[in-house]
Design an enzyme around this catalytic site. Structure first.
Site, PDB file in Angstrom:
ATOM      1  N   ARG A 221      44.076  43.957  65.627  1.00  0.00           N
ATOM      2  CA  ARG A 221      44.529  43.168  66.773  1.00  0.00           C
ATOM      3  C   ARG A 221      44.069  43.840  68.065  1.00  0.00           C
ATOM      4  O   ARG A 221      44.008  45.073  68.150  1.00  0.00           O
ATOM      5  CB  ARG A 221      46.068  43.063  66.779  1.00  0.00           C
ATOM      6  CG  ARG A 221      46.633  42.123  65.726  1.00  0.00           C
ATOM      7  CD  ARG A 221      46.277  40.661  65.993  1.00  0.00           C
ATOM      8  NE  ARG A 221      46.843  39.729  65.019  1.00  0.00           N
ATOM      9  CZ  ARG A 221      46.190  39.238  63.966  1.00  0.00           C
ATOM     10  NH1 ARG A 221      44.939  39.588  63.714  1.00  0.00           N
ATOM     11  NH2 ARG A 221      46.783  38.372  63.162  1.00  0.00           N
ATOM     12  N   HIS A 269      36.656  37.232  66.559  1.00  0.00           N
ATOM     13  CA  HIS A 269      37.777  37.199  65.603  1.00  0.00           C
ATOM     14  C   HIS A 269      37.382  36.421  64.332  1.00  0.00           C
ATOM     15  O   HIS A 269      37.967  35.392  64.010  1.00  0.00           O
ATOM     16  CB  HIS A 269      39.025  36.577  66.247  1.00  0.00           C
ATOM     17  CG  HIS A 269      40.291  36.931  65.492  1.00  0.00           C
ATOM     18  ND1 HIS A 269      41.484  37.159  66.097  1.00  0.00           N
ATOM     19  CD2 HIS A 269      40.524  37.098  64.163  1.00  0.00           C
ATOM     20  CE1 HIS A 269      42.415  37.434  65.192  1.00  0.00           C
ATOM     21  NE2 HIS A 269      41.839  37.404  63.999  1.00  0.00           N
TER      22      HIS A 269
HETATM   23  P1  NDP Z   1      49.197  44.958  54.962  1.00  0.00           P
HETATM   24  O1  NDP Z   1      50.581  44.681  55.440  1.00  0.00           O
HETATM   25  O2  NDP Z   1      48.871  44.682  53.529  1.00  0.00           O
HETATM   26  O3  NDP Z   1      48.823  46.492  55.257  1.00  0.00           O
HETATM   27  C1  NDP Z   1      49.196  47.147  56.409  1.00  0.00           C
HETATM   28  C2  NDP Z   1      48.873  48.635  56.282  1.00  0.00           C
HETATM   29  O4  NDP Z   1      49.105  49.247  57.548  1.00  0.00           O
HETATM   30  C3  NDP Z   1      49.775  49.343  55.278  1.00  0.00           C
HETATM   31  O5  NDP Z   1      49.032  50.331  54.581  1.00  0.00           O
HETATM   32  C4  NDP Z   1      50.820  50.002  56.161  1.00  0.00           C
HETATM   33  O6  NDP Z   1      51.406  51.190  55.632  1.00  0.00           O
HETATM   34  C5  NDP Z   1      49.975  50.351  57.367  1.00  0.00           C
HETATM   35  N1  NDP Z   1      50.824  50.567  58.556  1.00  0.00           N
HETATM   36  C6  NDP Z   1      51.718  49.719  59.119  1.00  0.00           C
HETATM   37  N2  NDP Z   1      52.332  50.292  60.164  1.00  0.00           N
HETATM   38  C7  NDP Z   1      51.823  51.539  60.256  1.00  0.00           C
HETATM   39  C8  NDP Z   1      52.071  52.630  61.117  1.00  0.00           C
HETATM   40  N3  NDP Z   1      52.978  52.583  62.093  1.00  0.00           N
HETATM   41  N4  NDP Z   1      51.384  53.774  60.902  1.00  0.00           N
HETATM   42  C9  NDP Z   1      50.482  53.858  59.896  1.00  0.00           C
HETATM   43  N5  NDP Z   1      50.203  52.860  59.044  1.00  0.00           N
HETATM   44  C10 NDP Z   1      50.861  51.715  59.225  1.00  0.00           C
HETATM   45  O7  NDP Z   1      48.230  44.129  55.910  1.00  0.00           O
HETATM   46  P2  NDP Z   1      46.775  43.520  55.593  1.00  0.00           P
HETATM   47  O8  NDP Z   1      45.936  44.603  55.022  1.00  0.00           O
HETATM   48  O9  NDP Z   1      46.889  42.261  54.832  1.00  0.00           O
HETATM   49  O10 NDP Z   1      46.300  43.128  57.084  1.00  0.00           O
HETATM   50  C11 NDP Z   1      46.199  44.100  58.098  1.00  0.00           C
HETATM   51  C12 NDP Z   1      45.963  43.452  59.450  1.00  0.00           C
HETATM   52  O11 NDP Z   1      44.630  42.954  59.542  1.00  0.00           O
HETATM   53  C13 NDP Z   1      46.798  42.214  59.766  1.00  0.00           C
HETATM   54  O12 NDP Z   1      48.097  42.566  60.183  1.00  0.00           O
HETATM   55  C14 NDP Z   1      45.999  41.542  60.866  1.00  0.00           C
HETATM   56  O13 NDP Z   1      46.418  42.015  62.127  1.00  0.00           O
HETATM   57  C15 NDP Z   1      44.568  42.001  60.601  1.00  0.00           C
HETATM   58  N6  NDP Z   1      43.681  40.907  60.195  1.00  0.00           N
HETATM   59  C16 NDP Z   1      42.563  40.636  60.945  1.00  0.00           C
HETATM   60  C17 NDP Z   1      41.680  39.651  60.571  1.00  0.00           C
HETATM   61  C18 NDP Z   1      40.422  39.408  61.325  1.00  0.00           C
HETATM   62  O14 NDP Z   1      39.713  38.452  61.023  1.00  0.00           O
HETATM   63  N7  NDP Z   1      40.070  40.231  62.283  1.00  0.00           N
HETATM   64  C19 NDP Z   1      41.927  38.826  59.379  1.00  0.00           C
HETATM   65  C20 NDP Z   1      43.114  39.199  58.648  1.00  0.00           C
HETATM   66  C21 NDP Z   1      43.960  40.191  59.068  1.00  0.00           C
HETATM   67  P3  NDP Z   1      52.264  51.162  54.267  1.00  0.00           P
HETATM   68  O15 NDP Z   1      51.224  51.100  53.162  1.00  0.00           O
HETATM   69  O16 NDP Z   1      52.989  52.433  54.290  1.00  0.00           O
HETATM   70  O17 NDP Z   1      53.130  49.937  54.318  1.00  0.00           O
HETATM   71  C1  OXD Z   2      44.945  37.033  60.254  1.00  0.00           C
HETATM   72  C2  OXD Z   2      43.834  36.866  61.173  1.00  0.00           C
HETATM   73  O1  OXD Z   2      45.924  37.703  60.620  1.00  0.00           O
HETATM   74  O2  OXD Z   2      42.994  35.970  60.923  1.00  0.00           O
HETATM   75  O3  OXD Z   2      44.865  36.514  59.127  1.00  0.00           O
HETATM   76  O4  OXD Z   2      43.715  37.601  62.148  1.00  0.00           O
END
Ligand code: NDP
Ligand code: OXD
Length: 306
Positions: A221, A269
């Protein structure tokens, strides 16, 4: 069962059609102000008015992985929020990140520039050992990315909130280990959710701990990144470049310095797009599982914020 579809800036019609075809027993419709009550909703960044007018909703199915926009709304405490769990996004994310890492590592930007002037000139091979990649966020997308990078023999570090173990990945967890993680990495890939804990986390204090000549790939993000700090670190030469897919304001405004910066690559994006067919199949599977009283994956914990 009544299902309503409410999207910001996206045509709901093909989703209504696909959901209706998959769930003939349900009544699926696009939401409009004053619409009748529904039991379930399929949403992307709905307005507060939608939530306020639909107090009978049992679950919201978000058509993205990130729920930051949704959690900014006032939501009833009992409302279940369910996010997309991969649904075809992890392979796209792996492609995008590997492309960005390899393009930087192999200096393809330099070869592109040489092509323009008809110059035949080799660059000295670089050592992968000097280009450790740190993946921040080892969830559904981050883990897939880490494994894809391993397949190209890059040293891979991983960072998460709670401790993780992934074969071949040097894993760090929690704020206490953030510095160690950053200092061990030269290329940084951000795949954390946007939460109060992670907002502005990509700033001078963290990015300056990357190894000299560091490179940032932000695919999570825009509000994770302090834009001015990135520009300053690039201009000072501590960072070599950045590939950015997400921004504080989207579309990235005309005139924003990222557009013109020679060492920044901007994409709109698009790193991992929501795929309608896969997403509808996943959401329908979860709706049917909930009806049978079975647990489902991807239920958001509002306290954690993801
Ligand atoms: P998940 O919820 O599966 O994974 C999130 C990861 O981040 C977990 O490993 C979690 O730790 C870690 N995390 C969360 N908070 C913290 C913190 N404070 N410190 C360290 N690590 C942290 O999410 P996804 O993998 O499915 O998606 C990740 C992000 O990707 C989405 O939230 C979205 O913003 C972005 N995204 C972007 C897209 C794009 O096209 N650019 C498309 C899709 C998603 P833990 O394992 O301990 O829970
Ligand atoms: C998502 C994205 O969060 O597209 O899936 O950014």
């Amino acid at each position: 069962m009544n299902i309503t579809v409410c999207f910001d800036k996206l045509d709901p019609a093909p989703w209504v059609q696909a959901l209706q075809a998959a769930l003939p027993q349900a009544r699926v419709s696009a939401w409009a102000p004053g619409a009748p009550q529904s039991d379930l909703a399929v949403v992307w960044a709905p307005p507060q008015q939608f939530i306020d007018e639909q107090p009978g909703l049992q679950a919201l199915f978000n058509i993205g992985a990130g729920v930051d926009a949704l959690l900014q709304l006032r939501l009833p405490a009992t409302l279940k929020v369910v996010r997309l769990d991969d649904a075809g996004m992890s392979v796209q994310m792996a492609e995008y990140v590997c492309h960005a890492v390899i393009r930087h590592f192999r200096e393809f930007d330099g070869y592109d520039a040489d092509t323009l002037t008809g110059k035949w000139s080799y660059r000295k091979p670089r050592s992968r050992a000097d280009f450790a990649v740190g993946v921040m966020g080892l969830g559904v997308l981050g883990e897939r990315v880490a494994k894809a990078l391993q397949a190209f023999d890059f040293p891979v570090n991983g960072y998460s909130r709670s401790p993780r173990q992934i074969d071949g990945v040097r894993c760090f967890a929690g704020q206490d280990q953030l510095s160690q993680f950053l200092q061990a990495s030269r290329i940084l890939v951000n795949l954390m959710p946007l939460t109060p804990e992670t907002e502005d986390i990509l700033c001078r204090a963290t990015l300056s701990q990357l190894q000299r000549g560091g490179y940032l790939i932000n695919v999570a993000r825009g509000r994770h990144l302090v834009d001015e700090d990135l520009i300053a670190l690039l201009d000072e030469g501590h960072l070599a470049g950045a590939t950015l897919d997400v921004f504080r304001t989207e579309p990235l405004p005309a005139g924003h310095p990222f557009w013109q910066h020679p060492n920044i690559t901007v994409t709109p994006h698009t790193a991992a797009r929501t795929l309608r067919e896969e997403s509808v199949a996943q959401i329908v599977g979860k709706i049917l599982a909930l009806q049978r009283g079975e647990p489902i994956r991807g239920v958001v914990d509002p306290q954690r914020g993801y």
